[in-house]
Scaffold this active site. Structure first.
Site, PDB file in Angstrom:
ATOM      1  N   SER A  64      18.412 -20.102 -37.214  1.00  0.00           N
ATOM      2  CA  SER A  64      17.735 -21.521 -38.700  1.00  0.00           C
ATOM      3  C   SER A  64      18.818 -21.484 -39.682  1.00  0.00           C
ATOM      4  CB  SER A  64      16.540 -21.358 -38.963  1.00  0.00           C
ATOM      5  OG  SER A  64      16.374 -19.713 -39.262  1.00  0.00           O
ATOM      6  N   ARG A 116      21.125 -24.331 -40.418  1.00  0.00           N
ATOM      7  CA  ARG A 116      20.605 -25.273 -41.458  1.00  0.00           C
ATOM      8  C   ARG A 116      21.687 -25.993 -42.257  1.00  0.00           C
ATOM      9  NH1 ARG A 116      18.362 -21.475 -43.405  1.00  0.00           N
ATOM     10  NH2 ARG A 116      16.405 -21.712 -42.925  1.00  0.00           N
ATOM     11  N   ASN A 131      23.297 -29.593 -42.979  1.00  0.00           N
ATOM     12  CA  ASN A 131      23.640 -29.927 -44.386  1.00  0.00           C
ATOM     13  C   ASN A 131      25.193 -30.352 -44.162  1.00  0.00           C
ATOM     14  OD1 ASN A 131      21.441 -30.353 -46.243  1.00  0.00           O
ATOM     15  ND2 ASN A 131      20.898 -28.102 -44.847  1.00  0.00           N
TER      16      ASN A 131
END
Lengths: 156, 287
Positions: free
Chosen positions: B207, B211, B215
């Site tokens: 994660s 993440r 993005n």
């Protein structure tokens, strides 16, 4: 989106960068910062202390000044007092001296008067003897009539 | 839109998704391939970060800079802020954590900041000097983000075992969250607990990396798509009113997205740093 050798290279680069930051960057920045923080705190504390000391010194100086002023007043009073005393003493001494001089002068006058009276008496005696001698037409022997003459002189 | 136009769009987008590597990669994992662009820019940014901070650090340590000003103030601000963040989260005494957090925040921020350069600026320059592709945002590469999150994962494992001992760490993996006073029931719980805890631990690097990657990938993709507004038509479009409209639209939207993205890149760098410190803090905690 593939996994390849880049991953290993990135991991190595990351490890090297973290090592470098930990060894050369972090302590060399945070250390001086904390040192400076400490020094600033010290400086501020010293300034506070200095201000406090200045306040105390000012209070002390004021006390000393007040005391000095009081002492000066006391000394002035004493001086005034002793001056008055001296003047008083001088006046008394002068009065006494005057009295003494007056008495001496009076004594001198009395002495002079007595002496003059004595002289006068002698002269009157002599004149009386001379007058008596003239009256008797002969000389009175002063030696023979010494007792008489002295008695005569004492009567004058 | 003509067929050649859509082909050009496809070509353009593909080009922005292709790395400058020694050879094309066909399988998912192939350790003979290397992405030169990712390595080049991440090392360049590492040198930029380490060099500038080291320059300040050396001046500070030598005592020549008494009053902070200019870049030194900025460096001190960042260092103090990171130090505060780490102290808030991590309560042990590990000299690695804070420098690690600073490195992560600055490096990831610089990675992400490359996204704010005009999307065709560096690739365009690369084309003129003969490089076929160039991806300038390192955090837009899975290798890069996993290159950050995997070492963090290994560190959490290392400190878990170091602080709690192998036995303690194993107990943490197998004896919770489900517990029972009955030995047999507990024995039954062990595999379930191990499965749950393994997933928890494995999900962290995944994660953490995805993440950031997601993005940045989305951010760059939007810049690429906004560039497409005028790309297909080329300069002749400026002769028409609708062409000007599109150009102005691209300008306004790119600016707006750039401003918004400025927030995202900072936030993502911050999240990466904070989560790393949180994971390491958890590794140091005994239950």
């Amino acid at each position: 989106m593939h996994i390849n050798l880049t991953l290993l290279v990135q991991m190595l680069a990351f490890a090297a960068l973290v090592w470098f930051t930990m060894k050369f960057v972090w302590p060399m920045i945070l250390g001086p910062m904390q040192e400076r923080e400490r020094r600033i705190a010290q400086g501020l504390a010293a300034a506070d202390k200095g201000e406090e000391e200045l306040k105390q010194a000012r209070v002390g100086a004021e006390a000393i000044l007040r005391e000095a002023r009081e002492r000066a007043g006391v000394i002035l009073d004493q001086a005034q007092h002793s001056a008055n005393e001296i003047i008083e003493q001088a006046r008394v001494a002068a009065t006494q001296e005057g009295q003494r001089l007056l008495v001496a002068a009076q004594q001198q006058i009395e002495l002079d008067a007595a002496r003059a009276r004595e002289q006068l008496r002698q002269q009157v005696g002599e004149i009386a003897v001379a007058a008596a001698a003239k009256l008797l037409e002969r000389e009175i022997d002063p030696r023979a009539h010494a007792a008489l003459l002295e008695e005569f002189a004492a009567q004058i | 839109m003509t067929a050649s136009g859509s082909a050009r769009i496809g070509e353009y987008v593909t080009e922005h998704l292709t790395y400058l590597s020694n050879k094309p990669q066909t399988s998912l994992i192939n350790f003979t391939v290397i992405n030169y662009d990712t390595v080049f820019f991440s090392v360049l940014l590492a040198v930029l970060f380490a060099g500038s901070f080291y320059w300040v650090a050396r001046r500070m340590a030598s005592g020549t800079a008494s009053a902070p000003r200019g870049f030194q103030s900025f460096v001190e601000l960042v260092v103090e802020w990171v130090d505060g963040q780490v102290k808030d989260i991590f309560h042990g005494t590990n000299p690695l954590i804070a420098p690690l957090a600073l490195t992560l925040f600055c490096w990831v921020f610089l990675f992400n900041f490359m996204d704010l350069l005009p999307v065709d600026l560096l690739p365009g320059i690369a084309h003129t000097i003969g490089l076929p592709h160039l991806k300038v945002v390192p955090s837009n590469d899975l290798n890069c983000v996993f290159g950050l999150s995997l070492p963090v994962f290994f560190l959490t494992l290392y400190y878990s075992i170091k602080v709690k001992g192998a036995r303690g760490f194993l107990a943490e993996l197998t004896l919770q969250p489900f517990t029972s006073k009955n030995v047999f029931v507990q024995a039954l719980f062990v595999p379930i607990n191990f499965l749950l805890e393994s997933v928890t631990h494995l999900a962290r690097p995944l994660s953490l990396a995805l993440r950031l990657f997601g993005n940045m990938f989305a951010g760059e993709m939007i810049f690429v798509l906004l560039a497409l507004l005028t790309l297909v038509h080329g300069y002749p479009m400026l002769g028409t009113l609708s062409g000007w409209g599109l150009a102005i639209m691209q300008l306004v939207l790119t600016f707006a997205w750039g401003v918004f993205h400025l927030l995202i890149i900072t936030l993502q760098a911050f999240i990466f740093m904070v989560l790393t410190v949180v994971y390491l803090s958890m590794a140091h905690e005994r239950h």
